[in-house]
Write a protein that holds these residues in place. Structure first.
Motif, PDB file in Angstrom:
ATOM      1  N   GLY A 195      -1.210  61.804  89.136  1.00 55.41           N
ATOM      2  CA  GLY A 195      -1.012  62.082  90.549  1.00 55.41           C
ATOM      3  C   GLY A 195       0.329  62.707  90.873  1.00 55.41           C
ATOM      4  O   GLY A 195       0.513  63.235  91.973  1.00 55.41           O
ATOM      5  N   ARG A 198       2.032  67.151  91.465  1.00 57.50           N
ATOM      6  CA  ARG A 198       1.795  67.821  92.721  1.00 57.50           C
ATOM      7  C   ARG A 198       3.135  68.029  93.420  1.00 57.50           C
ATOM      8  O   ARG A 198       4.159  67.489  92.998  1.00 57.50           O
ATOM      9  N   ASN A 308      -5.658  70.055  95.629  1.00 58.47           N
ATOM     10  CA  ASN A 308      -5.199  69.124  94.583  1.00 58.47           C
ATOM     11  C   ASN A 308      -3.841  69.519  94.001  1.00 58.47           C
ATOM     12  O   ASN A 308      -3.523  69.156  92.864  1.00 58.47           O
ATOM     13  N   THR A 311       0.755  66.880  98.247  1.00 60.37           N
ATOM     14  CA  THR A 311       0.604  65.590  98.908  1.00 60.37           C
ATOM     15  C   THR A 311       1.545  65.564 100.105  1.00 60.37           C
ATOM     16  O   THR A 311       2.753  65.745  99.958  1.00 60.37           O
ATOM     17  N   HIS A 333       2.022  56.511  97.433  1.00 60.10           N
ATOM     18  CA  HIS A 333       1.127  57.662  97.295  1.00 60.10           C
ATOM     19  C   HIS A 333       0.778  57.916  95.837  1.00 60.10           C
ATOM     20  O   HIS A 333      -0.367  58.283  95.515  1.00 60.10           O
ATOM     21  N   GLN A 336      -1.815  55.343  94.823  1.00 59.69           N
ATOM     22  CA  GLN A 336      -3.116  55.614  95.438  1.00 59.69           C
ATOM     23  C   GLN A 336      -3.825  56.765  94.739  1.00 59.69           C
ATOM     24  O   GLN A 336      -5.030  56.708  94.467  1.00 59.69           O
ATOM     25  N   GLN A 337      -3.098  57.823  94.392  1.00 68.12           N
ATOM     26  CA  GLN A 337      -3.721  58.953  93.716  1.00 68.12           C
ATOM     27  C   GLN A 337      -4.158  58.598  92.305  1.00 68.12           C
ATOM     28  O   GLN A 337      -5.222  59.024  91.847  1.00 68.12           O
ATOM     29  N   ASN A 338      -3.361  57.818  91.621  1.00 66.12           N
ATOM     30  CA  ASN A 338      -3.731  57.455  90.253  1.00 66.12           C
ATOM     31  C   ASN A 338      -4.945  56.550  90.213  1.00 66.12           C
ATOM     32  O   ASN A 338      -5.716  56.569  89.246  1.00 66.12           O
ATOM     33  N   GLU A 340      -7.374  56.565  92.625  1.00 69.57           N
ATOM     34  CA  GLU A 340      -8.529  57.254  93.182  1.00 69.57           C
ATOM     35  C   GLU A 340      -9.030  58.378  92.296  1.00 69.57           C
ATOM     36  O   GLU A 340     -10.187  58.753  92.361  1.00 69.57           O
ATOM     37  N   GLU A 341      -8.169  58.959  91.444  1.00 69.32           N
ATOM     38  CA  GLU A 341      -8.590  60.058  90.601  1.00 69.32           C
ATOM     39  C   GLU A 341      -9.081  59.517  89.266  1.00 69.32           C
ATOM     40  O   GLU A 341      -8.525  58.593  88.687  1.00 69.32           O
TER      41      GLU A 341
END
Length: 408
Positions: A195, A198, A308, A311, A333, A336-338, A340-341
């Motif tokens: 994540g 980005r 993608n 953020t 953040h 959360q990205q790690n 959800e992906e």
């Protein structure tokens, strides 16, 4: 620390159609009540009220049109009269006046003609006077709604400029720049999570941007810059675009690498709020920052080049009691990205054809069949037998001759 609301709760939603629904509902109920009280005069009263309300903005628009005609040379530069009529708001009131006047003429006026003319004239000129004096001007909510609907806010222009002039150019190149950075810094490759590859764009609601993130939070430390990207832009050959890599530490001292920067258009909003000639106070600045965040989110969600690769981090301005608010938001953040992906599984390798086993059956199409079913791609087989007819056997026995021979 005071509990912070989520980004969705901080950003205001676009204004809906509730005022229109309320106005239409009350109007319908009022017309129904008048129809019940005076059924024979309801059409006349409704048409007269519509004529009165339409004539007022029509007269005011005529006064505006006179001013536009005087300044037509330096303002419109030869554009048609219809364009100027539309700009003054004369078309719709004119149509409403004509239609309501025809209906009133057919249904009959509920007032004497002399009284009706005096009422229409006084209401029209007094409306224009009160409108010119600022008594009947649009409210702040109406102006804000108009600006949001027609994309006329300062935030809309800044968001589109930030996207077209910067993000659309640098975000497609970000992944290659991070890969080059990791290749030259092998010791930091394991500190880049999925994540974190980005661009983290920080958007503080108060538009107060610090040029050094270490001043905001000591757990955010500058590491190094990514390889520069050079583009020919606006007549400048090889214009340089660069990004900074930061190490963000959690409460256990563990470092996470990511690319951070503030949304630089917020500097414009903050400077405007500090200049008295801009007439841009703190409430307007906060509203424009939230609108900037919402507009930029909508733009980036529709952009295939930037998907993608970014953020947006909205920073609340109620965190003065927490010195590590910035690092906590960034790490939140990242987590959360790690979570959800999901990693994409590699494509399955084609299975090899197993050797022929004695006693194993071959399918009708030549594929090996066993306990596993079809194990390989089917192959075409040719038959050496002579072709046969597709017709079935035909019964040719003559029972009548058999019975005749038996009697004989």
């Amino acid at each position: 620390m005071q509990s912070l609301r989520s980004q969705s709760e901080l950003v205001p939603d676009p204004r809906g159609s509730l005022p229109k629904l309320c106005a239409l509902g009350v109007a319908v109920v009022s017309v129904v009540v008048v129809a019940m009280l005076m059924p024979e005069m309801v059409v006349s009263w409704v048409s007269m009220a519509t004529l009165l309300l339409s004539l007022c903005p029509l007269v005011h628009g005529i006064f505006l049109f006179v001013e536009e005609v005087v300044n037509q040379n330096n303002r419109y530069r030869g554009r048609s009269v219809l364009v100027r009529l539309c700009n003054c708001g004369l078309v719709r009131p004119l149509l409403s006046v004509v239609l309501s006047g025809l209906v009133l003429n057919l249904s009959g006026s509920p007032l004497p003609l002399s009284h009706l003319c005096v009422l229409l004239w006084l209401c029209s000129v007094l409306y224009a006077a009160l409108r010119s004096l600022g008594v009947l001007v649009a409210s702040e909510v109406e102006l804000s709604d108009i600006c949001e609907t027609r994309r006329m806010n300062v935030a809309h222009g800044l968001a589109w400029s930030f996207y077209l002039g910067y993000l659309q150019l640098v975000l497609p190149r970000l992944e290659d720049a991070i890969s080059a950075f990791c290749a030259s810094h092998q010791s930091t490759a394991h500190l880049w999570s999925r994540g974190s590859k980005r661009l983290f764009i920080l958007i503080p609601i108060n538009a107060n941007i610090s040029h050094k993130l270490e001043d905001e939070d000591e757990r955010v430390q500058f590491c190094e810059s990514l390889p520069n990207s050079q583009l020919d832009r606006g007549g400048v050959r090889g214009r340089v675009y660069k990004h900074s890599v930061y190490k963000v530490y959690n409460h256990k001292g563990q470092a996470h690498y990511c690319v951070l920067e503030y949304a630089t258009p917020l500097l414009t909003l903050h400077s405007m709020s500090q200049d008295s000639s801009a007439a841009f106070g703190e409430p307007q600045r906060r509203e424009q920052v939230l609108l900037f965040f919402r507009t930029l989110t909508d733009i980036l969600q529709r952009s295939l080049e930037c998907r993608n690769r970014y953020t947006l981090v909205l920073l609340n301005d109620e965190h003065k009691g927490d010195p590590h608010y910035l690092s906590k938001c960034i790490l939140g953040h990242l987590q959360q990205q790690n979570t959800e992906e999901y990693a994409i599984l590699p494509h399955p390798q084609p299975e090899q054809t197993p050797p022929t086993i004695p006693g194993q059956q071959r399918g009708a199409w030549g594929g090996h069949q066993g306990h596993e079913g079809l194990m390989s791609d089917p192959s075409l087989m040719f038959s050496v037998d002579s072709p046969r007819t597709l017709r079935g056997p035909v019964e040719t026995t003559d029972y009548s001759k058999s019975r005749h021979n038996g009697h004989s």
